[in-house]
Design a protein around this motif. Structure first.
Motif, PDB file in Angstrom:
ATOM      1  N   TYR A 521      25.046-123.556 -24.956  1.00  0.00           N
ATOM      2  CA  TYR A 521      25.209-122.402 -26.402  1.00  0.00           C
ATOM      3  C   TYR A 521      24.455-121.540 -26.194  1.00  0.00           C
ATOM      4  N   GLU A 522      22.856-122.340 -26.694  1.00  0.00           N
ATOM      5  CA  GLU A 522      21.752-121.563 -26.733  1.00  0.00           C
ATOM      6  C   GLU A 522      21.361-120.055 -25.417  1.00  0.00           C
ATOM      7  N   GLU A 523      22.058-120.770 -24.273  1.00  0.00           N
ATOM      8  CA  GLU A 523      22.290-119.761 -23.203  1.00  0.00           C
ATOM      9  C   GLU A 523      23.311-118.249 -22.982  1.00  0.00           C
ATOM     10  N   VAL A 524      24.263-118.662 -23.869  1.00  0.00           N
ATOM     11  CA  VAL A 524      25.637-117.681 -24.424  1.00  0.00           C
ATOM     12  C   VAL A 524      24.867-116.692 -25.470  1.00  0.00           C
ATOM     13  N   VAL A 525      23.941-117.706 -26.349  1.00  0.00           N
ATOM     14  CA  VAL A 525      23.108-116.654 -27.388  1.00  0.00           C
ATOM     15  C   VAL A 525      22.412-115.273 -26.501  1.00  0.00           C
ATOM     16  N   LEU A 526      21.195-116.643 -25.787  1.00  0.00           N
ATOM     17  CA  LEU A 526      20.810-115.249 -25.258  1.00  0.00           C
ATOM     18  C   LEU A 526      21.174-114.031 -24.511  1.00  0.00           C
ATOM     19  N   GLN A 527      22.237-114.583 -23.803  1.00  0.00           N
ATOM     20  CA  GLN A 527      22.466-114.026 -22.533  1.00  0.00           C
ATOM     21  C   GLN A 527      22.603-112.718 -23.668  1.00  0.00           C
ATOM     22  N   SER A 528      23.958-112.582 -25.020  1.00  0.00           N
ATOM     23  CA  SER A 528      24.643-111.284 -25.984  1.00  0.00           C
ATOM     24  C   SER A 528      22.786-111.059 -26.506  1.00  0.00           C
ATOM     25  N   VAL A 529      21.915-110.761 -26.102  1.00  0.00           N
ATOM     26  CA  VAL A 529      20.889-109.776 -26.740  1.00  0.00           C
ATOM     27  C   VAL A 529      19.760-109.237 -25.420  1.00  0.00           C
ATOM     28  N   MET A 530      19.849-110.488 -24.420  1.00  0.00           N
ATOM     29  CA  MET A 530      18.827-110.051 -23.045  1.00  0.00           C
ATOM     30  C   MET A 530      19.451-108.882 -22.260  1.00  0.00           C
ATOM     31  N   LYS A 531      20.294-108.641 -22.341  1.00  0.00           N
ATOM     32  CA  LYS A 531      20.594-106.618 -22.258  1.00  0.00           C
ATOM     33  C   LYS A 531      19.644-105.819 -22.590  1.00  0.00           C
ATOM     34  N   ASP A 532      20.517-106.107 -23.936  1.00  0.00           N
ATOM     35  CA  ASP A 532      18.989-104.882 -25.071  1.00  0.00           C
ATOM     36  C   ASP A 532      18.194-105.378 -24.607  1.00  0.00           C
ATOM     37  N   ILE A 533      17.291-105.847 -24.313  1.00  0.00           N
ATOM     38  CA  ILE A 533      15.319-106.506 -24.658  1.00  0.00           C
ATOM     39  C   ILE A 533      15.457-105.859 -23.027  1.00  0.00           C
ATOM     40  N   MET A 534      16.504-106.291 -21.966  1.00  0.00           N
ATOM     41  CA  MET A 534      15.958-105.638 -20.900  1.00  0.00           C
ATOM     42  C   MET A 534      15.793-104.047 -20.786  1.00  0.00           C
ATOM     43  N   GLN A 535      16.738-103.654 -21.191  1.00  0.00           N
ATOM     44  CA  GLN A 535      16.520-102.611 -21.201  1.00  0.00           C
ATOM     45  C   GLN A 535      15.238-101.532 -21.676  1.00  0.00           C
ATOM     46  N   ALA A 536      15.511-101.840 -22.888  1.00  0.00           N
ATOM     47  CA  ALA A 536      14.253-101.358 -23.692  1.00  0.00           C
ATOM     48  C   ALA A 536      13.551-101.332 -23.314  1.00  0.00           C
ATOM     49  N   VAL A 537      12.686-103.146 -22.028  1.00  0.00           N
ATOM     50  CA  VAL A 537      11.469-102.854 -22.129  1.00  0.00           C
ATOM     51  C   VAL A 537      11.538-101.989 -20.020  1.00  0.00           C
ATOM     52  N   LYS A 538      12.011-101.492 -19.602  1.00  0.00           N
ATOM     53  CA  LYS A 538      12.800-101.138 -19.124  1.00  0.00           C
ATOM     54  C   LYS A 538      12.716 -99.681 -18.672  1.00  0.00           C
ATOM     55  N   GLU A 539      13.097 -98.757 -20.534  1.00  0.00           N
ATOM     56  CA  GLU A 539      12.922 -97.720 -20.844  1.00  0.00           C
ATOM     57  C   GLU A 539      12.192 -97.117 -21.084  1.00  0.00           C
ATOM     58  N   ALA A 540      10.604 -98.088 -21.893  1.00  0.00           N
ATOM     59  CA  ALA A 540       9.390 -98.139 -22.086  1.00  0.00           C
ATOM     60  C   ALA A 540       8.275 -97.945 -20.332  1.00  0.00           C
ATOM     61  N   ALA A 541       8.350 -98.781 -19.585  1.00  0.00           N
ATOM     62  CA  ALA A 541       8.245 -97.692 -18.274  1.00  0.00           C
ATOM     63  C   ALA A 541       8.288 -97.046 -17.615  1.00  0.00           C
ATOM     64  N   VAL A 542      10.379 -96.757 -17.472  1.00  0.00           N
ATOM     65  CA  VAL A 542      10.394 -95.545 -17.121  1.00  0.00           C
ATOM     66  C   VAL A 542       9.590 -94.244 -17.615  1.00  0.00           C
ATOM     67  N   GLN A 543       9.566 -93.888 -19.064  1.00  0.00           N
ATOM     68  CA  GLN A 543       8.930 -93.554 -19.629  1.00  0.00           C
ATOM     69  C   GLN A 543       7.359 -93.544 -19.436  1.00  0.00           C
ATOM     70  N   ARG A 544       6.788 -94.982 -18.825  1.00  0.00           N
ATOM     71  CA  ARG A 544       5.461 -94.813 -18.180  1.00  0.00           C
ATOM     72  C   ARG A 544       4.244 -94.924 -19.403  1.00  0.00           C
ATOM     73  N   LYS A 545       4.734 -95.048 -20.218  1.00  0.00           N
ATOM     74  CA  LYS A 545       4.412 -96.127 -21.546  1.00  0.00           C
ATOM     75  C   LYS A 545       3.732 -97.230 -20.962  1.00  0.00           C
ATOM     76  N   HIS A 546       2.230 -96.804 -21.710  1.00  0.00           N
ATOM     77  CA  HIS A 546       1.065 -98.022 -21.190  1.00  0.00           C
ATOM     78  C   HIS A 546       0.795 -98.208 -20.112  1.00  0.00           C
ATOM     79  N   ASN A 547       1.673 -97.487 -19.302  1.00  0.00           N
ATOM     80  CA  ASN A 547       0.618 -97.355 -17.764  1.00  0.00           C
ATOM     81  C   ASN A 547       1.687 -99.070 -17.657  1.00  0.00           C
TER      82      ASN A 547
END
Length: 605
Positions: A521-547
């Protein structure tokens, strides 16, 4: 009775989580899903022949209410050791006090003392706590107190501001290191333990980060018991305390301390018995996992699909309305201080190597190089030089987000980032010394040495930048999950928790040790938010934020044989290049290491 009750429930959770952790470990071993390979080398043999710091400090003695001068040694394991005097230390006499500072706070002002102590003492206001502080610090210029809410390790003081800053950095490093007491090398016991703690607390409706998840396993369990036991003790014993306010407080601290020590011994015995029981069953469990791996995975995926169909629609609405709008704000709050801290690590490393290069050129010879390299190899464990890196994390503030997501304190994230900083510094230093050691046989003269040091420094800095980006992105993802998952579980509990029992029948009895409805159940809940978290960190890297580097950036053919070098024996610079006599007896070497190899040297001698 209370310890037996809490440990009984915890050990049941631990046994359940042990089977799940063992299955995950074997599956990881077979399938292997590692991230990008680190460019820096990791020290396989720890530096355990050095003393972090040693010096005189005043300790307050409760029995006669007087200050006594003690010789304090902080060895490589960061336990504070207090001796009667320096002579007692040199003669290897037994120490007066041994201190493991996990979970403790260092209080350096009456305001800090009042805030923490007033919440811990029964029926006393801030004024009463202040009386005890005044009584203790009388005749002491710069006081320090170690306190964790149920045990006061003691009162210490020094006489000058310069000493104070040095000891503050040392004490903070001790707490930071001892807090990180659960070994991450264990792929089964450590996750089983931390998951069991989380499940136990969630069964009591306690979600979110927990400040007292620090120290070794027995210390964590003692904290778990004391958290429940202390309010009961306070109400039953508090009214019976006699005397003036300072005396009542002193008695309460002694009671609390004695209870904690009893709880610690009882918790250790019960936990050790539970671990031994799990270890006895481990061969049989592992044999079943390896034989039936495919069926277990299929069974788990079938269960997950049913839970997903029930939970995911509710979870996605919750994420969309309550989490998604705040992810970028949390990430920005985490990124700024963490990235500044890692940039400071890079700067300190660059400065130390550059200064060493100049000094070696000016003073000359491999003997001087050996002397400087001995000091450089301990740079990551130098509390004063690393302090400027660690202090960057003091800026971390989640402000309104902290209340929204019920984060009790940011200290968990600060400390985790600081541990990563120290590890990155040590990896950079170890890679530098390994590459330089390889080069030394080919060098001719000072100019060659100077150029080689500069060239190797540039190579190591490139590797540092790449690894720093990888480590920080992983830290940001983990921190975002630590903040958002407990919040989601708490939000979803009223509509989902009660319905989970019906999924138990989907698990084959033979596989019930490896598949738990609650974990799935916890893994399913984690999957529900993981995509948004991965996307946010990816966008920060694409914009070269904080090297930060993009995930697609991979360093190819970068020193392909470097990791083979890291498999060799540790480098002993003083023995190879320091001109030490070859036939020095082992006992003399140990004595010299104990007395001389100290990370912090007093510049004024």
């Amino acid at each position: 009775e209370k310890t037996g009750k809490v440990l009984g429930e915890f050990c049941r959770c631990y046994k359940e989580q042990f089977g799940v952790a063992l299955f995950n470990s074997v599956r990881y071993e077979i399938e292997g899903t590692g991230g990008p390979q680190a460019q820096l080398l990791h020290r396989k043999v720890p530096l355990d022949d050095h003393v972090i710091y040693s010096g005189n400090i005043f300790q307050y003695i409760e029995e006669n209410k007087k200050w006594r001068n003690r010789f304090c040694v902080v060895p490589h394991n960061y336990g504070l050791v207090l001796y009667e005097n320096k002579l007692a230390y040199e003669r290897e006499l037994p120490p007066r006090v041994l201190v493991n500072s996990a979970g403790y706070k260092i209080l350096t002002s009456v305001e800090q003392y009042l805030e923490l102590v007033s919440n811990s003492l029964p029926g006393e206001g801030p004024g009463a706590a202040g009386d005890l502080w005044k009584e203790v610090v009388l005749g002491c210029s710069i006081p320090r107190t170690f306190w964790n809410g149920w045990v006061c390790l003691g009162y210490f003081c020094v006489m000058t501001g310069k000493e104070q800053e040095k000891w503050r950095a040392v004490f903070q490093d001790c707490v930071r290191h001892c807090n990180n007491g659960i070994s991450e090398d264990s792929r089964v016991e450590a996750p089983a333990f931390t998951d069991a703690v989380r499940m136990y607390r969630q069964s009591k409706e306690q979600y979110g980060t927990w400040d007292m998840l620090c120290g070794n396993e027995t210390q964590v369990l003692s904290n778990l018991v004391m958290e429940e036991l202390l309010p009961e003790l306070r109400s039953s014993i508090g009214p019976r305390l006699k005397g003036k306010a300072p005396e009542r407080q002193r008695t309460w601290i002694q009671v609390s301390d004695a209870v904690y020590r009893m709880v610690y011994e009882l918790a250790k015995a019960q936990y050790d018995a539970a671990v031994a029981g799990c270890e006895r069953e481990r061969p049989q469990l592992e044999s079943t996992i390896r034989t039936d791996m495919d069926q277990i995975i299929t069974s788990k995926e079938h269960l997950a699909s049913k839970i997903r169909a029930f939970v995911l629609p509710k979870a996605e609405v919750c994420v969309r309305n309550h989490v998604q709008p705040y992810i970028s704000s949390i990430l920005e709050a985490l990124m700024t201080p963490t990235s500044q801290g890692f940039a400071e690590v890079r700067e300190v490393f660059f400065k130390e190597v550059t200064d060493m290069n100049m000094n070696v050129v000016n003073e000359g010879g491999l003997e001087k190089l050996a002397e400087y390299m001995e000091k450089l190899s301990h740079l990551a464990f130098h509390p004063v030089k690393m302090q400027s890196c660690y202090e960057k994390m003091d800026q971390l503030k989640l402000e309104g987000l902290q209340q929204r997501f019920d984060v009790s304190s940011t200290s968990v994230f600060k400390q985790r980032a600081q541990i990563h900083m120290r590890q990155q510094m040590d990896d950079a230093v170890y890679t530098f010394e390994t590459l330089l050691h390889q080069e030394l046989g080919r060098l001719q003269g000072k100019d060659d040495l100077c150029k080689s040091i500069q060239r190797i420094l540039e190579r190591v800095l490139k590797k540092f930048d790449y690894d720093s980006s990888t480590v920080r992105k992983k830290f940001f993802r983990e921190a975002l999950l630590q903040i958002t998952i407990p919040f989601l579980l708490k939000k979803l509990a009223p509509t989902c928790k009660g319905e989970l029992a019906k999924f138990q029948e989907l698990i084959f009895e033979d596989f019930a040790s490896f598949i738990l409805v609650e974990n799935t159940y916890e893994e399913v809940v984690l999957q529900s938010v993981m995509k948004d978290i991965m996307q946010a960190v990816k966008e920060a890297a694409v914009q070269r934020k904080h090297n930060l580097y993009r995930d697609s950036v991979v360093m190819h053919n970068s020193d392909p044989n470097l990791h083979l070098l890291g498999e060799g024996l540790p480098i002993d610079w003083s023995e190879e290049y320091g001109g030490q006599p070859e036939a020095e007896p082992a006992a003399e070497r140990r004595r010299r290491a104990k007395q001389v190899v100290s990370v912090i040297q007093d510049d004024e001698g």
